[in-house]
Motif scaffolding. Sequence first.
Motif, PDB file in Angstrom:
ATOM      1  N   GLU A  85       0.847  -1.191   0.000  1.00  0.00           N
ATOM      2  CA  GLU A  85       0.000   0.000   0.000  1.00  0.00           C
ATOM      3  C   GLU A  85       0.881   1.238   0.000  1.00  0.00           C
ATOM      4  O   GLU A  85       1.890   1.305   0.694  1.00  0.00           O
ATOM      5  CB  GLU A  85      -0.907   0.009   1.231  1.00  0.00           C
ATOM      6  CG  GLU A  85      -1.837   1.230   1.263  1.00  0.00           C
ATOM      7  CD  GLU A  85      -2.826   1.181   2.426  1.00  0.00           C
ATOM      8  OE1 GLU A  85      -3.607   0.224   2.470  1.00  0.00           O
ATOM      9  OE2 GLU A  85      -2.804   2.091   3.271  1.00  0.00           O
ATOM     10  N   ASP A  89      -2.157   6.125  -0.133  1.00  0.00           N
ATOM     11  CA  ASP A  89      -3.360   5.428   0.328  1.00  0.00           C
ATOM     12  C   ASP A  89      -3.406   5.330   1.847  1.00  0.00           C
ATOM     13  O   ASP A  89      -4.473   5.432   2.444  1.00  0.00           O
ATOM     14  CB  ASP A  89      -3.430   4.037  -0.312  1.00  0.00           C
ATOM     15  CG  ASP A  89      -3.768   4.134  -1.795  1.00  0.00           C
ATOM     16  OD1 ASP A  89      -4.606   4.984  -2.140  1.00  0.00           O
ATOM     17  OD2 ASP A  89      -3.189   3.385  -2.585  1.00  0.00           O
ATOM     18  N   THR A  93      -6.377   6.949   4.109  1.00  0.00           N
ATOM     19  CA  THR A  93      -7.084   6.145   5.098  1.00  0.00           C
ATOM     20  C   THR A  93      -7.111   6.859   6.451  1.00  0.00           C
ATOM     21  O   THR A  93      -8.159   6.953   7.099  1.00  0.00           O
ATOM     22  CB  THR A  93      -6.379   4.775   5.246  1.00  0.00           C
ATOM     23  OG1 THR A  93      -6.380   4.137   3.974  1.00  0.00           O
ATOM     24  CG2 THR A  93      -7.084   3.906   6.260  1.00  0.00           C
TER      25      THR A  93
END
Lengths: 322, 440
Positions: A85, A89, A93
């Motif tokens: 990831e 990202d 989040t």
Amino acid sequence: MITNLLSAGDLDRTDAIRILDTAEELLGVASRPIKKLPTLRGRTVVNLFFEDSTRTRISFEAAAKRLSADVINFSAKGSSVSKGESLKDTALTLQAMGADAVIIRHHSSGAPHRLAQARWTKGAVINAGDGTHEHPTQALLDAFTMRRHLVESTGTDLAGKNVTIVGDVLHSRVARSNALLLHTLGAHVTLVAPPTLLPVGVEHWPVETSYDLDASLEKADAVMMLRVQAERMNASYFPSAREYSRRYGLDTARLGRLPSHAIVMHPGPMNRGMEITADVADHVRSVIVEQVTNGVAVRMAVLYLLLGGASGEPEASEEGTS
Amino acid sequence: MSSYVIRGARLLGNDPVDIVFADGVITAVGPGAAAEVSGHDEIDGTGLVALPGLVDLHTHVREPGREDAETVLTGSRAAARGGFTCVHAMANTEPVADTAGVVEQVWRLGREGGYCDVQPVGAVTVGLQGSQLAELGAMADSAAGVRVFSDDGKCVSDAVLMRRALEYVKAFDGVVAQHAQEPRLTEGAQMNEGPLSGELGLVGWPAVAEEAIIARDVLLAEHVGSRLHVCHLSTRGSVEIVRWAKSRGIDVTAEVTPHHLLLSDDLVRGYDPIYKVNPPLRSNDDVEAVREGLADGTIDIVATDHAPHPMEDKECEWSAAAFGMIGLETALSVVQQTMVDTGRLTWEQVAAAMSTRPASIGRVTNQGRPLAVGEPANIVLVDPAASRTIDARDTASLSRNTPYAGLTLPGTVVATFLRGRPTVRDGELVTPLSKEGVSA
């Protein structure tokens, strides 16, 4: 007051002294039976650590908790980050979870800048060490420690004090942040290292440099030993750990050449026997353990000033992320 | 039947002329040359500069292997929009273009696309591994007729292997295009080594790592009597070494990229990987030196090093990001801004640096030709008075990693003709009527 803390160079003299003075007030909290203030109740602080550093993480965690913030520890190990990831990202989040501040430790120089400047998070970004670039809260706690020993009053800087920083400057984020902050606070900084461990262009830094530790001790008010990783010798930065110790290690003989009021510092973790002998590390002149204590107070001050009432509503804007 | 007349365009930036061409060949050039023709498609060339179609010696089209970043077709379309009628496709694809099969595939995809000639570059060593020569002769003898060989992206650092490659390609008049980067001096390198790399804590890429290889290679080229081409030269020291080599009569040519002509390393300060490229952006003094070198002919050509990358390889922290920037659609504008508008090059010299000489180095015989009767009608029309603000999304490339987004650059490509057929007209791509039926 600034909105992020990415570099020690972001702080002007006024901001830096304000953080140190605030830390002085907050240091008192640690000595109370109940070590907690309600200041950041309901705020969420994320420790985003892409690199192992238990010491720094628990210092920030203790600071945030003593201000009553909710703390989320996000470690890259064992998380989706290790499955590929991206930083983007991960940040999105955390943003979706409502992080008010992101404390980031990353192996890549400039990662906190990307996080802040690409606007992947709206929270305040605090650099807890990025690659071989900077570690601004370490410099703040070092300056705080020096001020307590060498100036002994709030509201002042470190004008005229001589600080000698010794070791692997090339790879040291501590040295970069200290050089910037100590210059802002009026101190004279001397960087001492073998020529291989000084960065290209160091002549443009607001510091003096020397290859000779012995010549740099007699006028020092504080001497700061940097961690030197033994594996550097495999890349030919120096011939052997023994030779490094002889030329650049701080032992009791060299300690004796310091002025009687001078303090010995180390950002930790120490390589006892490499850059510093055990005798010196545990000497009465050593303030290494105190640096750790002061780290919590300084980090409380940073969180307080970046997230507290003074900096307004961080959630005011409504820009979209795609 | 395709016949065109361009009226009143400034040929190589000089006085206005008419240019008439039919069936891919120029039939008349001169003041009033269009007076006696009729039934041709008319193009108003007033205020436009006519140049021979541009030839890029250094393009990455990513096909085969990374079709998410670019394909031969999309790269060709970007090239046409930039005024190019021929590009040289670098060998660092997956699989590597180190066999006749791969280079013929790339060459054929270019022909099928029909937007520009795609001339494959062959790898010097098998898999770009730097240990064993690829079958250079087989690539030279293939339908693609490879004449330029390069491990670009990697340096042929082994001195013996470089010597052998320089010698071997003499058999078919080839040239080795060297990516000059001493590998040990650049392990983990992230940006130009200088005051800023020390301040930012990024591993430096020192100028000496480029200069040491160029110095070695010009001496090798002299020793074995071969010709050498230096890719994307980027430092003052490199310019001085090439200048010295040429003064000794060594058969060396050199290229500079548009980005090294315009941008410098202070852009790295914000850690935005859009500025991460190899060789890295250098100091302002180096930028001045490569401009001087291009102006005085030490540097022979401008080549784009168009290097497309998908968004995710640039939207990340600096050290994780890919090296490279796209440049086909902005190359001529950057050259106009840095060299023409500053009075350092005439348009005639731009034509030499971006068309005639790259075609000559690559031994492409039907490109880079003069705009004269009987020559192929590879023509680009440029409006030097126009300007545009670069929008990263406004590209024919599949990738958007342009470092110029938001900058206003002079000059627009109004039309590009490939062998008499427009690939761009009124600034828009024209779908080729090729038999393979390429969809727009």
